[in-house]
Design an enzyme around this catalytic site. Structure first.
Site, mmCIF file in Angstrom:
data_model
loop_
_atom_site.group_PDB
_atom_site.id
_atom_site.type_symbol
_atom_site.label_atom_id
_atom_site.label_comp_id
_atom_site.label_asym_id
_atom_site.label_seq_id
_atom_site.Cartn_x
_atom_site.Cartn_y
_atom_site.Cartn_z
ATOM 1 N N TYR A 1 0.891 -1.134 0.101
ATOM 2 C CA TYR A 1 0.027 -0.008 -0.156
ATOM 3 C C TYR A 1 1.031 1.309 -0.008
ATOM 4 O O TYR A 1 1.590 1.576 1.133
ATOM 5 C CB TYR A 1 -1.075 0.008 1.211
ATOM 6 C CG TYR A 1 -1.872 -1.054 1.343
ATOM 7 C CD1 TYR A 1 -2.380 -1.746 -0.006
ATOM 8 C CD2 TYR A 1 -2.327 -1.612 2.479
ATOM 9 C CE1 TYR A 1 -3.365 -2.667 0.253
ATOM 10 C CE2 TYR A 1 -3.068 -2.662 2.513
ATOM 11 C CZ TYR A 1 -3.686 -3.368 1.312
ATOM 12 O OH TYR A 1 -4.397 -4.285 1.343
ATOM 13 N N HIS B 1 -0.148 -11.932 0.598
ATOM 14 C CA HIS B 1 -1.057 -10.947 -0.090
ATOM 15 C C HIS B 1 -1.573 -11.205 -1.551
ATOM 16 O O HIS B 1 -0.506 -11.245 -2.368
ATOM 17 C CB HIS B 1 -0.229 -9.568 0.134
ATOM 18 C CG HIS B 1 -1.096 -8.469 -0.134
ATOM 19 N ND1 HIS B 1 -0.779 -7.167 -0.011
ATOM 20 C CD2 HIS B 1 -2.550 -8.305 -0.446
ATOM 21 C CE1 HIS B 1 -1.539 -6.286 -0.631
ATOM 22 N NE2 HIS B 1 -2.600 -6.862 -0.716
HETATM 23 P P1 NAD Z 1 -13.354 0.122 1.248
HETATM 24 O O1 NAD Z 1 -14.318 -0.570 0.488
HETATM 25 O O2 NAD Z 1 -13.132 -0.006 2.516
HETATM 26 O O3 NAD Z 1 -13.589 1.691 0.719
HETATM 27 C C1 NAD Z 1 -12.538 2.452 0.926
HETATM 28 C C2 NAD Z 1 -12.958 3.977 0.404
HETATM 29 O O4 NAD Z 1 -14.132 4.336 1.072
HETATM 30 C C3 NAD Z 1 -11.742 4.954 0.619
HETATM 31 O O5 NAD Z 1 -11.987 5.999 -0.489
HETATM 32 C C4 NAD Z 1 -12.091 5.756 1.828
HETATM 33 O O6 NAD Z 1 -11.973 7.026 1.941
HETATM 34 C C5 NAD Z 1 -13.744 5.600 1.642
HETATM 35 N N1 NAD Z 1 -14.682 5.815 2.852
HETATM 36 C C6 NAD Z 1 -14.356 5.049 4.205
HETATM 37 N N2 NAD Z 1 -15.398 5.506 4.847
HETATM 38 C C7 NAD Z 1 -16.352 6.344 4.462
HETATM 39 C C8 NAD Z 1 -17.593 6.965 4.513
HETATM 40 N N3 NAD Z 1 -17.978 6.690 6.047
HETATM 41 N N4 NAD Z 1 -18.169 7.586 3.631
HETATM 42 C C9 NAD Z 1 -17.542 7.824 2.563
HETATM 43 N N5 NAD Z 1 -16.486 7.305 2.225
HETATM 44 C C10 NAD Z 1 -15.779 6.372 3.042
HETATM 45 O O7 NAD Z 1 -11.901 -0.252 0.562
HETATM 46 P P2 NAD Z 1 -10.535 -0.689 0.773
HETATM 47 O O8 NAD Z 1 -9.904 0.480 1.597
HETATM 48 O O9 NAD Z 1 -9.743 -1.032 -0.347
HETATM 49 O O10 NAD Z 1 -10.543 -1.680 1.855
HETATM 50 C C11 NAD Z 1 -10.739 -1.609 3.280
HETATM 51 C C12 NAD Z 1 -9.139 -2.274 3.933
HETATM 52 O O11 NAD Z 1 -9.077 -3.824 3.630
HETATM 53 C C13 NAD Z 1 -7.775 -1.855 3.116
HETATM 54 O O12 NAD Z 1 -7.461 -0.725 3.575
HETATM 55 C C14 NAD Z 1 -7.037 -2.936 3.375
HETATM 56 O O13 NAD Z 1 -6.344 -2.873 4.814
HETATM 57 C C15 NAD Z 1 -7.751 -4.022 3.484
HETATM 58 N N6 NAD Z 1 -8.121 -4.754 1.977
HETATM 59 C C16 NAD Z 1 -7.173 -5.929 1.701
HETATM 60 C C17 NAD Z 1 -7.134 -6.650 0.658
HETATM 61 C C18 NAD Z 1 -6.065 -7.676 0.264
HETATM 62 O O14 NAD Z 1 -5.486 -8.230 1.229
HETATM 63 N N7 NAD Z 1 -6.071 -8.146 -1.030
HETATM 64 C C19 NAD Z 1 -7.906 -5.982 -0.298
HETATM 65 C C20 NAD Z 1 -8.892 -5.109 -0.217
HETATM 66 C C21 NAD Z 1 -8.838 -4.498 1.026
#
Ligand code: NAD
Length: 316
Positions: A56, A121
């Site tokens: 990230y 990952h």
């Molecule tokens: P998410 O679905 O959580 O969406 C994140 C987006 O939504 C960002 O733009 C954020 O600013 C916004 N957001 C958050 N809260 C909000 C709200 N209340 N209102 C409006 N917008 C809002 O997607 P993500 O960040 O990709 O996934 C969450 C976490 O999960 C990642 O940060 C990561 O730690 C993990 N993740 C891991 C993998 C993997 O291991 N392959 C893949 C995806 C995500």
């Protein structure tokens, strides 16, 4: 904030987890001050689970999260940190040598002596047989050496989880992290839950907002969804707004409803988003979900229900 047990690890994670990919500027620029304040408020509000990866922001997320966790001044046992290995800005490398070096680098950036969970990952981009025969045995050694307490795998296609879990000795893996498969537009992870429970692994669902699809602002440029899926999500967001409702709140609450999922990792980049997401969890606990909004959104999503996108390489 509700705590839920993670498989047989003994860990109790907050039902809302802090996804730290936004701290790597993946969803726009975040200042160090905002990151530290967001992590601080999350912890104060009962969020005890923080997830990052060297991938990230090309290591930036780990560095910023490390700084923010240090600023908490809290006992190390009061929060759970997960990071990953095998995926880097430079590309994928699931070799034993690389992942063994990787955890040392992550610990230095995070300013920690150990992580609680270390995950391979996005394994669909590597050879799953290499993951089974080389990467996971290397992670087991890192667990024995005390570099991580528990180990897991992450990725998008749900088939990767059974491929690996059916081939490693029972009890080897502690956690699976699935993403974008238990959200308003796609709930296919639900079908896999009985199998995952039979294998004794803890279940983490990431990206309840489908990486920005289920937000008023819409997804980032790099989002891999099809135009049809993007426009259905946009239509659902517009419908919610028209009715004075918030699609992101509804989406997070929907993911939280499934109690077999230990923690829902939502990416947060501001104090305001932490406040909104914590409030959404509290409101769900006291008032339940808005059933009317849920059924209206589900009707809008019906033509694209459970549509995903390709991820990874063709496995032989
Ligand atoms: P998410 O679905 O959580 O969406 C994140 C987006 O939504 C960002 O733009 C954020 O600013 C916004 N957001 C958050 N809260 C909000 C709200 N209340 N209102 C409006 N917008 C809002 O997607 P993500 O960040 O990709 O996934 C969450 C976490 O999960 C990642 O940060 C990561 O730690 C993990 N993740 C891991 C993998 C993997 O291991 N392959 C893949 C995806 C995500």
């Amino acid at each position: 904030m509700e705590l839920r047990e993670l498989g047989r690890t003994g860990l109790k994670l907050s039902s809302v987890g802090f996804g730290a990919s936004p701290l790597g500027n993946v969803f726009g620029t975040v200042s160090d001050e905002e990151a530290v304040a967001s992590v601080g408020l999350a912890f104060k509000s009962g969020i005890n689970f923080f997830d990052t990866s060297p991938y990230y922001g090309g290591t930036l997320s780990e560095k910023v999260l490390g700084k923010a966790l240090k600023a908490l001044g809290a006992p190390r046992t009061s929060y759970v940190v997960a990071t990953k290995c095998g995926r880097y800005k430079e590309g994928f490398d699931f070799s034993a040598e690389r992942v063994t070096r990787s955890i040392e680098e992550s610990l230095e950036r995070l300013q920690l002596d150990y992580v609680d969970i270390l995950q391979c990952h996005d394994i669909e981009f590597g050879s799953l047989d290499q993951v089974v025969n080389e990467t996971i045995p290397a992670l087991v050694k890192l667990k024995e050496a005390g570099k991580t307490r528990f180990i897991g795998i992450t990725g998008l296609p749900l088939s990767i989880f059974s491929y690996v879990l059916d081939r490693v000795p029972p009890g080897t893996l502690d956690v699976v992290l699935s993403y974008c498969h238990y959200s308003l537009n796609d709930s296919t992870l639900g079908d896999l839950v009985p199998y995952l429970k039979s294998k004794g692994v803890g279940i983490i669902h990431a990206s309840p907002l489908s990486m920005g699809l289920l937000t008023q602002a819409g997804p980032p440029q790099w989002h891999p969804a099809s135009p049809a899926l993007k426009s259905a999500c946009q239509a659902a967001a517009a419908h919610c707004k028209e009715k004075g409702k918030n699609i992101s709140k509804l989406a997070l609450q929907f993911s939280l409803l499934n109690k077999e999922i230990t923690s829902v990792l939502v990416g947060m980049k501001s104090v305001e988003q932490v406040e909104e997401n914590v409030a959404a969890a509290r409101e769900l606990a006291t008032c339940g979900i808005d059933e009317e909004a849920l059924s209206e959104v589900e009707a809008i999503m019906k033509p694209v229900r459970n549509h995903s996108w390709p991820s990874g390489i063709q496995q032989s």
